[in-house]
Design a protein around this motif. Structure first.
Motif, PDB file in Angstrom:
ATOM      1  N   ILE A  50      -3.649 -18.665   2.440  1.00 57.77           N
ATOM      2  CA  ILE A  50      -4.300 -17.349   2.423  1.00 57.77           C
ATOM      3  C   ILE A  50      -3.429 -16.327   3.141  1.00 57.77           C
ATOM      4  N   LEU A  51      -2.893 -16.712   4.294  1.00 55.06           N
ATOM      5  CA  LEU A  51      -2.049 -15.803   5.074  1.00 55.06           C
ATOM      6  C   LEU A  51      -0.796 -15.421   4.297  1.00 55.06           C
ATOM      7  N   VAL A  52      -0.192 -16.401   3.629  1.00 55.77           N
ATOM      8  CA  VAL A  52       1.029 -16.131   2.857  1.00 55.77           C
ATOM      9  C   VAL A  52       0.731 -15.207   1.683  1.00 55.77           C
ATOM     10  N   SER A  53      -0.363 -15.474   0.975  1.00 60.11           N
ATOM     11  CA  SER A  53      -0.711 -14.626  -0.180  1.00 60.11           C
ATOM     12  C   SER A  53      -1.029 -13.201   0.263  1.00 60.11           C
ATOM     13  N   PHE A  54      -1.668 -13.052   1.431  1.00 57.36           N
ATOM     14  CA  PHE A  54      -1.957 -11.721   1.972  1.00 57.36           C
ATOM     15  C   PHE A  54      -0.658 -10.976   2.295  1.00 57.36           C
ATOM     16  N   GLY A  55       0.278 -11.676   2.956  1.00 56.55           N
ATOM     17  CA  GLY A  55       1.564 -11.058   3.291  1.00 56.55           C
ATOM     18  C   GLY A  55       2.363 -10.700   2.049  1.00 56.55           C
ATOM     19  N   TRP A  56       2.342 -11.568   1.049  1.00 54.08           N
ATOM     20  CA  TRP A  56       3.078 -11.313  -0.196  1.00 54.08           C
ATOM     21  C   TRP A  56       2.559 -10.048  -0.876  1.00 54.08           C
ATOM     22  N   LEU A  57       1.221  -9.933  -0.980  1.00 53.19           N
ATOM     23  CA  LEU A  57       0.623  -8.767  -1.626  1.00 53.19           C
ATOM     24  C   LEU A  57       0.942  -7.486  -0.850  1.00 53.19           C
ATOM     25  N   SER A  58       0.856  -7.541   0.490  1.00 58.57           N
ATOM     26  CA  SER A  58       1.115  -6.362   1.318  1.00 58.57           C
ATOM     27  C   SER A  58       2.542  -5.862   1.158  1.00 58.57           C
ATOM     28  N   SER A  59       3.493  -6.791   1.204  1.00 62.98           N
ATOM     29  CA  SER A  59       4.900  -6.379   1.095  1.00 62.98           C
ATOM     30  C   SER A  59       5.228  -5.887  -0.315  1.00 62.98           C
ATOM     31  N   LEU A  60       4.611  -6.500  -1.346  1.00 62.60           N
ATOM     32  CA  LEU A  60       4.865  -6.086  -2.722  1.00 62.60           C
ATOM     33  C   LEU A  60       4.397  -4.639  -2.949  1.00 62.60           C
ATOM     34  N   VAL A  61       3.169  -4.342  -2.518  1.00 60.14           N
ATOM     35  CA  VAL A  61       2.639  -2.990  -2.700  1.00 60.14           C
ATOM     36  C   VAL A  61       3.421  -1.990  -1.854  1.00 60.14           C
ATOM     37  N   SER A  62       3.825  -2.379  -0.641  1.00 55.01           N
ATOM     38  CA  SER A  62       4.615  -1.488   0.221  1.00 55.01           C
ATOM     39  C   SER A  62       5.935  -1.116  -0.446  1.00 55.01           C
ATOM     40  N   LEU A  63       6.596  -2.104  -1.042  1.00 54.53           N
ATOM     41  CA  LEU A  63       7.848  -1.832  -1.758  1.00 54.53           C
ATOM     42  C   LEU A  63       7.609  -0.887  -2.929  1.00 54.53           C
ATOM     43  N   LEU A 106      14.609  -5.543  -4.648  1.00 46.33           N
ATOM     44  CA  LEU A 106      13.748  -6.294  -3.727  1.00 46.33           C
ATOM     45  C   LEU A 106      12.385  -6.561  -4.344  1.00 46.33           C
ATOM     46  N   LEU A 107      11.854  -5.551  -5.033  1.00 50.76           N
ATOM     47  CA  LEU A 107      10.550  -5.701  -5.679  1.00 50.76           C
ATOM     48  C   LEU A 107      10.602  -6.774  -6.761  1.00 50.76           C
ATOM     49  N   LEU A 108      11.670  -6.758  -7.564  1.00 52.64           N
ATOM     50  CA  LEU A 108      11.805  -7.761  -8.626  1.00 52.64           C
ATOM     51  C   LEU A 108      11.952  -9.161  -8.046  1.00 52.64           C
ATOM     52  N   VAL A 109      12.744  -9.265  -6.974  1.00 48.62           N
ATOM     53  CA  VAL A 109      12.931 -10.578  -6.332  1.00 48.62           C
ATOM     54  C   VAL A 109      11.592 -11.112  -5.826  1.00 48.62           C
ATOM     55  N   LEU A 118       7.994  -5.087   5.734  1.00 51.13           N
ATOM     56  CA  LEU A 118       8.664  -6.325   5.330  1.00 51.13           C
ATOM     57  C   LEU A 118       8.910  -7.239   6.528  1.00 51.13           C
ATOM     58  N   SER A 119       9.249  -6.635   7.680  1.00 51.95           N
ATOM     59  CA  SER A 119       9.546  -7.455   8.855  1.00 51.95           C
ATOM     60  C   SER A 119       8.304  -8.129   9.416  1.00 51.95           C
ATOM     61  N   SER A 120       7.132  -7.607   9.051  1.00 53.76           N
ATOM     62  CA  SER A 120       5.902  -8.261   9.497  1.00 53.76           C
ATOM     63  C   SER A 120       5.556  -9.455   8.617  1.00 53.76           C
ATOM     64  N   VAL A 121       6.249  -9.590   7.487  1.00 57.26           N
ATOM     65  CA  VAL A 121       5.991 -10.701   6.559  1.00 57.26           C
ATOM     66  C   VAL A 121       7.095 -11.759   6.660  1.00 57.26           C
ATOM     67  N   VAL A 122       8.351 -11.293   6.623  1.00 58.93           N
ATOM     68  CA  VAL A 122       9.494 -12.206   6.702  1.00 58.93           C
ATOM     69  C   VAL A 122       9.940 -12.278   8.152  1.00 58.93           C
ATOM     70  N   GLU A 123       9.735 -13.417   8.799  1.00 64.85           N
ATOM     71  CA  GLU A 123      10.026 -13.552  10.226  1.00 64.85           C
ATOM     72  C   GLU A 123      11.262 -14.424  10.434  1.00 64.85           C
ATOM     73  N   LEU A 124      12.348 -13.776  10.880  1.00 64.63           N
ATOM     74  CA  LEU A 124      13.590 -14.509  11.142  1.00 64.63           C
ATOM     75  C   LEU A 124      13.692 -14.965  12.588  1.00 64.63           C
ATOM     76  N   THR A 125      13.020 -14.235  13.491  1.00 64.17           N
ATOM     77  CA  THR A 125      12.911 -14.638  14.902  1.00 64.17           C
ATOM     78  C   THR A 125      11.464 -14.427  15.312  1.00 64.17           C
ATOM     79  N   PRO A 126      11.036 -14.985  16.447  1.00 71.02           N
ATOM     80  CA  PRO A 126       9.661 -14.754  16.893  1.00 71.02           C
ATOM     81  C   PRO A 126       9.353 -13.255  17.000  1.00 71.02           C
ATOM     82  N   GLY A 127       8.384 -12.802  16.192  1.00 68.82           N
ATOM     83  CA  GLY A 127       8.056 -11.377  16.182  1.00 68.82           C
ATOM     84  C   GLY A 127       9.181 -10.514  15.658  1.00 68.82           C
TER      85      GLY A 127
END
Length: 726
Positions: free
Chosen positions: A123-136, A164-167, A257-266
Motif C-alpha cells: 500500500i505504501l509503495v503504491s501510494f508513493g508511486w501514484l504521488s510521484s507520477l502525478v507530481s511529474l 522520468l514520467l515514462l520510466v 521524488l526524494s520522498s519516494v526514492v530513498e537513497l539514504t535515511p531521509g
C-alpha cells in the motif's frame, strides 16, 4: 520476513548509511571551503518562516487525507484520524530511523486494520508511486506552459521530466512482467519479493482503474505541489533570492521524488547535494540551494513533530462512558466553559450557573485545566487567588448524588481534551456552551463535531454575540462567529440588543433566542462591611462623597468619559472622590494613558486608582465604600458589575446602551445617559446627590433585584430541555 531476506535488507541499510556519511562529509568540506558564501544565513528574514511552516503543515495534512483515500480504495476502509496518525507519525519516525516509519505503518495496519504486513508495505509503495507520477505530470505541465525551452546543464528540462514520467509509468509494466516470468519461483526469499511485487502491481492497477480516486488524487497532489511551490518561494524570499515558478517547480518535483526514492535515511545528504547542483546550474550558487534544502528539512521535521503530537493526542482520546443516571430519571445537562478558580465574569457566571443547575438536574461540567496562554492574557494572571473561594459543588441538592460531575481537563494545546469532551457530551440531550470570544472558535468546532447527535441540542449562552473590541478584523470575526453560532439549536442572550445583533449576524428578522437578563450576583454580600467601616479601611473620610468605577478596565467601558466628566462634577462638590478599582486590561501604556488624563484634567486629588485584580473578600468593601456605581460603557452586551451592584444594594449611573436599558429602571434604580457624553454623565452624577435620591434608590434596588434571581435563569435553560423532549 524470512531469514534469507534479512541479511539482504541489512546490507542495503548499511549501504545507505555509508552513502549518507560520505555525502555529509563532502557537504561539510564544501561548506567549510565556501563559508563566505554562506554568510547570508545570518541575515535570513524570519518573517517568512512561519507562513512556510503553515504551508508545509497543510501539505502534510492533505497528504494524510490522500493517504486515507488510497488505503480505503486498495484495502480496508479506515478512519481519517487513523490514516493521519499512520502518515504523520510514520513520517516523523523516518527522520530518525531508516525505514522505521514504513515498518511502523505496516505494523499499525496489521494491529488496527487487520491488514497484513506485506499488504501494508505494498500500500505504501503504491501510494508513493501514484504521488510521484502525478507530481511529474504536473511538473511537465508547468514547465511546458512557462519555459518549454528551459535547459539545465545542456539538458532540456521538459524532455528530462517526460523521460522520468515514462520510466515510472513503464516501471509498473516491467514489474508485472517480472512477476509473471518468475511465477514459479521456489526459493523462499525470491518468492516473497515476487509476491510483494504482485501485490504492488495489483494495488496500482486498482487505483488507476478507479476514475473518481484518480481525479481526487490529481486534485490533492496538485494542491500539495502548489503549497510546496509557495513554501519554497517564501524560503527563497527569506534569503533574498528571487526564483520564478519554473525553478520552484523543479525544486518541488525534486522534493516529491526524494520522498519516494530513498537513497539514504531521509535522503539526508542526497537532497542537499541535488539542491546544490540545481541551484548552481540555475546561476543562484550552490550555497543557496544547500541552505534551502536544510531549511526545508528542519521546517518539515518540526511540522511532522507537531502533527505527530497532535496524532498521538487524538489517539489517546478515550471512548466516553455513559453519563451517570441523573436524579429521578430526568435527563442530564452538559456544560462547558471556564469556571473558578479562573478569573473574570464568564468564569464566575459559569460557576454560579452550575451550582444552581445541579440542584435541579445532573450536570457534567467540563471546565479548563489551562485557559489562556500568558502572552494572550492582557492581565497579570488569569487565576483568582482569593481567600474567599467561590467553588464548584460536585453533587446535587442536599449532597445527593444526582450524576453531577466536574472535570477539569480542557487545555488549548491538548486537542484530545476537546475531543474527549465532545464524546462525553454526546449522550446528553442538552449541551450548554458559553460564547464570548472567537479565540475558542476552532476548539468549539472540534468539540461540536464529536458532540453532535441527531437527538441532542446545543444551546449557546451568548455573552457577546460579537466581541467588544472588533478592530480592523471585525468582518473576519463576524464571519467566524457566524460559522460557529450556526451550529447552535438555540440561544440565550442577556439583552434585547444582543438578540438584534444575533438576528443581524444570521441575516434573519428574528433569531431563535430567549432573552434572559444577567442573573443577580449576591455571593459577595457577606455583610462584613457598611459604608463607615469600608471607608475607614480605605482611609476615606466618612462624610466624603464617593462614586465607584469597578471591574476590568477596557476601552469600551468608557473610563475616559468618566474622567472627563469629573471636572464638571467638581463644580458641584470640589471634594468628590472617584474610586477606580480594577486591573487595566492590556499593556502598561494603557494605565499610563489614564494617569496622564487624570493629571491633565487636574483631578489628581479627586481620584483613587487601584490598578489590580480585586479579590473576592474585598469586593463588598469597595462597593459599600461607594455611594453608587458608574458604568459609562460605550458598548456592551451586558455587565456582571451591574448585577454585583444590585446584589450589594447599590444604585447605578449607566449609559443608555441595550444591555443596561433592559435592567435599569430610569429614576428608580439609577439614571441612564447617552454613551460618550461626559456632560450628560456629569449631570446624572450630580443629580444622584440631590433630593435624597440615593437612599430612595437603594430601597428600590432591594425590591427590584428579586426578579433577577438565578431561579429564573435556570427555568429558561430547562425550557430548552422540554423543547428537546417535544
Amino acid at each position: 520476513m524470512n531469514n534469507e531476506s534479512r541479511p539482504r535488507m541489512g546490507f542495503i541499510s548499511a549501504a545507505k548509511m555509508l552513502l549518507m556519511v560520505i555525502l555529509l562529509v563532502l557537504l561539510a568540506v564544501f561548506v567549510y571551503k565556501h563559508r563566505q558564501e554562506f554568510q547570508f544565513i545570518l541575515s535570513i528574514n524570519t518573517g517568512y518562516i512561519l507562513p512556510a511552516l503553515l504551508l508545509i503543515g497543510a501539505g502534510q495534512v492533505l497528504t494524510a487525507y490522500h493517504f486515507n483515500l488510497v488505503i480505503t480504495c486498495v484495502s480496508h476502509p479506515i478512519s481519517f484520524f487513523s490514516a493521519f496518525k499512520y502518515f504523520t507519525l510514520g513520517g516523523f519516525i523516518n527522520v530518525f530511523v531508516p525505514h522505521g516509519g514504513g515498518v511502523y505503518r505496516a505494523v499499525m495496519f496489521k494491529k488496527d486494520g487487520n491488514i497484513r504486513y506485506r499488504d501494508g508495505i505494498s500500500i505504501l509503495v503504491s501510494f508513493g508511486w501514484l504521488s510521484s507520477l502525478v507530481s511529474l505530470g504536473l511538473g511537465i505541465v508547468i514547465v511546458a506552459l512557462y519555459k518549454p525551452a528551459m535547459q539545465f546543464q545542456g539538458v532540456p528540462v521538459l524532455l528530462f521530466f517526460i523521460l522520468l514520467l515514462l520510466v515510472q509509468a513503464l516501471s509498473i509494466r516491467a514489474l508485472d512482467l517480472w512477476v509473471q516470468k518468475f511465477h514459479s519461483l521456489r526459493r523462499e526469499g525470491l518468492r516473497s519479493i515476487r509476491q510483494m511485487g504482485g501485490d504492488i502491481v495489483e494495488r496500482i492497477t486498482t487505483v488507476m482503474k478507479n476514475a473518481p480516486l484518480l481525479l481526487k488524487s490529481i486534485i490533492l497532489i496538485g494542491l500539495n505541489v502548489g503549497l510546496t511551490i509557495w513554501a519554497l518561494y517564501l524560503l527563497f524570499a527569506s534569503i533574498g533570492v528571487p526564483a520564478d515558478i519554473t525553478f520552484l517547480t523543479i525544486y518541488a518535483v525534486t522534493i516529491r521524488l526524494s520522498s519516494v526514492v530513498e537513497l539514504t535515511p531521509g535522503n539526508l545528504g542526497v537532497r542537499e547535494f541535488v539542491f546544490g547542483l540545481l541551484s548552481s546550474g540555475m546561476g543562484q550558487g550552490a550555497a543557496q540551494g544547500i541552505a534551502i534544502s536544510m531549511m526545508w528539512r528542519l521546517i518539515t521535521v518540526f511540522a511532522k513533530g507537531v502533527l505527530s503530537l497532535a496524532a498521538v493526542a487524538i489517539d489517546k482520546s478515550h471512548s466516553p462512558s455513559e453519563p451517570p443516571a441523573p436524579e429521578g430519571g430526568k435527563k442530564g445537562i452538559f456544560l462547558l466553559g471556564p469556571a473558578a478558580p479562573f478569573r473574570g465574569g464568564i468564569a464566575l457566571y459559569n460557576t454560579l450557573l452550575f451550582n444552581h443547575l445541579r440542584e435541579r438536574r445532573g450536570v457534567l461540567f467540563y471546565t479548563f485545566k489551562k485557559q489562556y496562554f500568558q502572552w494572550l492574557f492582557p492581565g497579570k494572571d488569569d487565576h483568582d487567588n482569593s481567600s474567599d473561594k467561590i467553588e464548584l459543588k460536585d453533587n446535587g441538592r442536599s449532597g445527593q448524588d444526582n450524576g453531577t460531575r466536574v472535570k477539569r481537563e480542557l487545555h488549548p494545546l491538548n486537542l484530545a481534551s476537546w475531543i474527549r469532551a465532545g464524546k462525553e457530551a454526546r449522550p446528553y440531550p442538552l449541551i450548554l456552551l458559553p460564547w464570548w470570544v472567537i479565540f475558542w472558535a476552532p476548539y468549539y468546532l472540534l468539540f461540536i463535531f464529536f458532540a453532535r447527535r441527531r437527538d441532542n441540542k446545543i444551546i449557546f449562552l451568548c455573552h457577546n454575540v460579537e466581541e467588544h473590541e472588533r478592530g480592523f478584523a471585525g468582518g473576519v470575526k463576524r464571519f467566524i462567529a457566524r460559522r460557529v453560532l450556526k451550529k447552535g439549536d438555540g440561544f440565550i442572550v442577556h439583552s434585547r440588543g444582543e438578540e438584534r445583533q444575533l438576528s443581524r449576524l444570521f441575516k434573519k428578522k428574528k433569531a431563535l433566542a430567549v432573552v434572559s437578563p444577567l442573573p443577580l450576583v449576591e455571593v459577595f454580600n457577606k455583610n462584613r462591611y457598611n459604608p463607615a467601616t469600608s471607608r475607614e479601611k480605605l482611609g476615606i473620610p466618612t462624610q466624603r462623597r464617593v462614586i465607584l468605577f469597578f471591574g476590568f478596565i477596557r476601552e469600551y467601558k468608557g473610563l475616559d468619559y468618566l474622567l472627563k466628566a469629573l471636572p464638571l462634577v467638581k463644580t458641584y462638590d470640589p471634594g468628590i472622590l472617584l474610586l477606580i478599582v480594577g486591573e487595566v486590561w492590556g499593556k502598561r501604556r494603557h494605565y499610563e494613558h489614564y494617569m496622564r488624563m487624570i493629571k491633565e484634567l487636574g483631578i489628581e486629588e479627586n481620584t483613587l486608582f487601584i490598578n489590580r485584580y480585586v479579590y473576592n473578600e474585598e469586593v463588598e468593601m469597595y462597593f459599600k465604600a461607594g455611594d453608587f456605581v458608574v458604568l459609562p460603557y460605550t458598548d456592551g452586551s451586558g455587565s456582571g458589575i451591574l448585577q454585583v451592584a444590585y446584589g450589594l444594594d447599590r444604585p447605578v449611573v449607566t449609559t443608555d446602551i441595550g444591555a443596561f436599558a433592559d435592567v435599569v429602571l430610569e429614576g428608580k434604580t439609577g439614571f441612564m445617559v447617552p454613551p460618550a457624553d461626559e456632560k450628560s454623565l456629569a449631570e446624572a452624577i450630580i443629580k444622584m446627590y440631590r433630593d435624597g435620591c440615593i437612599p430612595r434608590m437603594e430601597e428600590e434596588v432591594r425590591q427590584y433585584k428579586k426578579q433577577f434571581e438565578w431561579t429564573y435563569m435556570v427555568e429558561r435553560v430547562l425550557g430548552f430541555e422540554e423543547a428537546v423532549k417535544e
